[in-house]
Write a protein that holds these residues in place. Structure first.
Motif, PDB file in Angstrom:
ATOM      1  N   SER A   5      -3.371 -14.476  -6.029  1.00  0.00           N
ATOM      2  CA  SER A   5      -4.340 -13.890  -6.949  1.00  0.00           C
ATOM      3  C   SER A   5      -5.560 -14.810  -7.012  1.00  0.00           C
ATOM      4  O   SER A   5      -5.422 -16.002  -7.299  1.00  0.00           O
ATOM      5  CB  SER A   5      -3.729 -13.755  -8.343  1.00  0.00           C
ATOM      6  OG  SER A   5      -4.681 -13.273  -9.260  1.00  0.00           O
ATOM      7  N   ALA A   6      -6.729 -14.252  -6.725  1.00  0.00           N
ATOM      8  CA  ALA A   6      -7.960 -15.056  -6.761  1.00  0.00           C
ATOM      9  C   ALA A   6      -9.164 -14.140  -6.913  1.00  0.00           C
ATOM     10  O   ALA A   6      -9.092 -12.936  -6.673  1.00  0.00           O
ATOM     11  CB  ALA A   6      -8.094 -15.880  -5.480  1.00  0.00           C
ATOM     12  N   HIS A   7     -10.270 -14.758  -7.301  1.00  0.00           N
ATOM     13  CA  HIS A   7     -11.558 -14.065  -7.284  1.00  0.00           C
ATOM     14  C   HIS A   7     -12.577 -15.033  -6.701  1.00  0.00           C
ATOM     15  O   HIS A   7     -12.376 -16.251  -6.712  1.00  0.00           O
ATOM     16  CB  HIS A   7     -11.972 -13.571  -8.679  1.00  0.00           C
ATOM     17  CG  HIS A   7     -12.028 -14.643  -9.714  1.00  0.00           C
ATOM     18  ND1 HIS A   7     -10.916 -15.083 -10.395  1.00  0.00           N
ATOM     19  CD2 HIS A   7     -13.067 -15.369 -10.184  1.00  0.00           C
ATOM     20  CE1 HIS A   7     -11.267 -16.037 -11.248  1.00  0.00           C
ATOM     21  NE2 HIS A   7     -12.568 -16.227 -11.128  1.00  0.00           N
ATOM     22  N   PHE A   8     -13.659 -14.472  -6.144  1.00  0.00           N
ATOM     23  CA  PHE A   8     -14.632 -15.322  -5.464  1.00  0.00           C
ATOM     24  C   PHE A   8     -16.041 -14.764  -5.576  1.00  0.00           C
ATOM     25  O   PHE A   8     -16.241 -13.572  -5.820  1.00  0.00           O
ATOM     26  CB  PHE A   8     -14.253 -15.523  -3.987  1.00  0.00           C
ATOM     27  CG  PHE A   8     -14.111 -14.250  -3.197  1.00  0.00           C
ATOM     28  CD1 PHE A   8     -15.202 -13.643  -2.594  1.00  0.00           C
ATOM     29  CD2 PHE A   8     -12.857 -13.662  -3.047  1.00  0.00           C
ATOM     30  CE1 PHE A   8     -15.054 -12.474  -1.864  1.00  0.00           C
ATOM     31  CE2 PHE A   8     -12.699 -12.500  -2.308  1.00  0.00           C
ATOM     32  CZ  PHE A   8     -13.808 -11.902  -1.716  1.00  0.00           C
ATOM     33  N   VAL A   9     -17.000 -15.681  -5.402  1.00  0.00           N
ATOM     34  CA  VAL A   9     -18.425 -15.344  -5.320  1.00  0.00           C
ATOM     35  C   VAL A   9     -19.027 -16.189  -4.214  1.00  0.00           C
ATOM     36  O   VAL A   9     -18.528 -17.279  -3.910  1.00  0.00           O
ATOM     37  CB  VAL A   9     -19.183 -15.583  -6.652  1.00  0.00           C
ATOM     38  CG1 VAL A   9     -18.678 -14.659  -7.742  1.00  0.00           C
ATOM     39  CG2 VAL A   9     -19.080 -17.037  -7.085  1.00  0.00           C
TER      40      VAL A   9
ATOM     41  N   ILE B 124     -17.211 -19.742  -3.474  1.00  0.00           N
ATOM     42  CA  ILE B 124     -16.396 -20.428  -4.468  1.00  0.00           C
ATOM     43  C   ILE B 124     -15.230 -19.500  -4.812  1.00  0.00           C
ATOM     44  O   ILE B 124     -15.437 -18.377  -5.268  1.00  0.00           O
ATOM     45  CB  ILE B 124     -17.199 -20.772  -5.745  1.00  0.00           C
ATOM     46  CG1 ILE B 124     -18.438 -21.613  -5.388  1.00  0.00           C
ATOM     47  CG2 ILE B 124     -16.313 -21.473  -6.768  1.00  0.00           C
ATOM     48  CD1 ILE B 124     -18.145 -22.944  -4.724  1.00  0.00           C
ATOM     49  N   VAL B 125     -14.012 -19.990  -4.557  1.00  0.00           N
ATOM     50  CA  VAL B 125     -12.795 -19.196  -4.771  1.00  0.00           C
ATOM     51  C   VAL B 125     -11.979 -19.835  -5.887  1.00  0.00           C
ATOM     52  O   VAL B 125     -11.640 -21.019  -5.805  1.00  0.00           O
ATOM     53  CB  VAL B 125     -11.930 -19.134  -3.486  1.00  0.00           C
ATOM     54  CG1 VAL B 125     -10.682 -18.275  -3.736  1.00  0.00           C
ATOM     55  CG2 VAL B 125     -12.716 -18.608  -2.303  1.00  0.00           C
ATOM     56  N   THR B 126     -11.671 -19.055  -6.904  1.00  0.00           N
ATOM     57  CA  THR B 126     -10.808 -19.507  -7.987  1.00  0.00           C
ATOM     58  C   THR B 126      -9.447 -18.848  -7.815  1.00  0.00           C
ATOM     59  O   THR B 126      -9.337 -17.619  -7.848  1.00  0.00           O
ATOM     60  CB  THR B 126     -11.405 -19.163  -9.366  1.00  0.00           C
ATOM     61  OG1 THR B 126     -12.689 -19.775  -9.466  1.00  0.00           O
ATOM     62  CG2 THR B 126     -10.515 -19.662 -10.496  1.00  0.00           C
ATOM     63  N   VAL B 127      -8.420 -19.678  -7.623  1.00  0.00           N
ATOM     64  CA  VAL B 127      -7.056 -19.202  -7.394  1.00  0.00           C
ATOM     65  C   VAL B 127      -6.289 -19.301  -8.708  1.00  0.00           C
ATOM     66  O   VAL B 127      -6.221 -20.367  -9.319  1.00  0.00           O
ATOM     67  CB  VAL B 127      -6.361 -20.023  -6.284  1.00  0.00           C
ATOM     68  CG1 VAL B 127      -4.922 -19.544  -6.083  1.00  0.00           C
ATOM     69  CG2 VAL B 127      -7.148 -19.927  -4.984  1.00  0.00           C
ATOM     70  N   GLU B 128      -5.730 -18.180  -9.125  1.00  0.00           N
ATOM     71  CA  GLU B 128      -4.985 -18.084 -10.380  1.00  0.00           C
ATOM     72  C   GLU B 128      -3.477 -18.161 -10.116  1.00  0.00           C
ATOM     73  O   GLU B 128      -3.018 -17.805  -9.030  1.00  0.00           O
ATOM     74  CB  GLU B 128      -5.322 -16.762 -11.083  1.00  0.00           C
ATOM     75  CG  GLU B 128      -6.801 -16.560 -11.378  1.00  0.00           C
ATOM     76  CD  GLU B 128      -7.351 -17.496 -12.448  1.00  0.00           C
ATOM     77  OE1 GLU B 128      -6.552 -18.146 -13.162  1.00  0.00           O
ATOM     78  OE2 GLU B 128      -8.575 -17.582 -12.576  1.00  0.00           O
TER      79      GLU B 128
END
Length: 186
Positions: free
Chosen positions: A78-82, A159-163
């Motif tokens: 699970s992640a989101h990125f910009v 930039i990837v934020t991994v949850e």
């Protein structure tokens, strides 16, 4: 008479060009991997179980390929990125609800990636990358939609934020697209 012949030729050429078949692709087509050998990854933040990475793509790297390879290597569930950067060529889609397919739009020249946003989830145990992109051309116009393919030129920073909690996607039969289902548990 010569003007009339030129006009008829112009009309026929225009009709031929507009009659060219429009390309469509399935919304469930996975990206090809192995097309982003230059991506560099750096962990820039880690607190508890959430991690943030900076991915720097090199010239010629394909964006979806690099994101998918990152997700596999780092076991992302699970992640989101910009991201922002530049592309030498790109394909992006507009979802045609009647066909349940993406109508493919293309840019074959340099464009600024003014916005790249998306998420990484799981489907049947595999990471699924979903991204939208905006590309600005030299005339100031912005083109965009669902990212289908884009080759970096000269660079892209994501930039990837991994949850820590996995998110899962499933096929929504009514729309024909993969959607996140918060109730799914694998």
């Amino acid at each position: 008479m010569k003007t009339r012949s030129l006009l008829i030729g112009f009309i026929l050429t225009t009709l031929f060009i507009s009659a060219k078949a429009q390309q469509y692709v399935s919304p469930t087509t996975p990206p090809q991997t192995g097309r982003s050998p230059g991506v560099k990854v750096k962990l820039i933040s880690s607190n508890s179980s959430t991690k943030t990475y900076c991915l720097v793509f090199a010239e010629g790297d394909e964006i979806l390929s690099g994101l998918k390879e990152f997700a596999v290597k780092y076991k992302v569930t699970s992640a989101h990125f910009v991201g922002i950067g530049d592309a030498g060529s790109s394909k992006f889609g507009w979802y045609d609800k009647t066909r349940k397919m993406f109508k493919v739009n293309e840019l074959h020249n340099f464009a600024e990636i003014t916005s790249l946003a998306g998420d990484i989830t799981l489907s049947k145990g595999n990471p699924v990358v979903h991204a939208h992109i905006n590309l600005a051309t030299e005339d100031g116009l912005v083109h965009g939609g669902h990212l289908l393919e884009a080759f970096v030129n000269p660079t892209l920073q994501v930039i990837v934020t991994v949850e820590p909690i996995p998110l899962y996607k499933r096929l929504d039969e009514a729309s024909g697209i993969m959607i996140i289902d918060p109730d799914l548990k694998k």
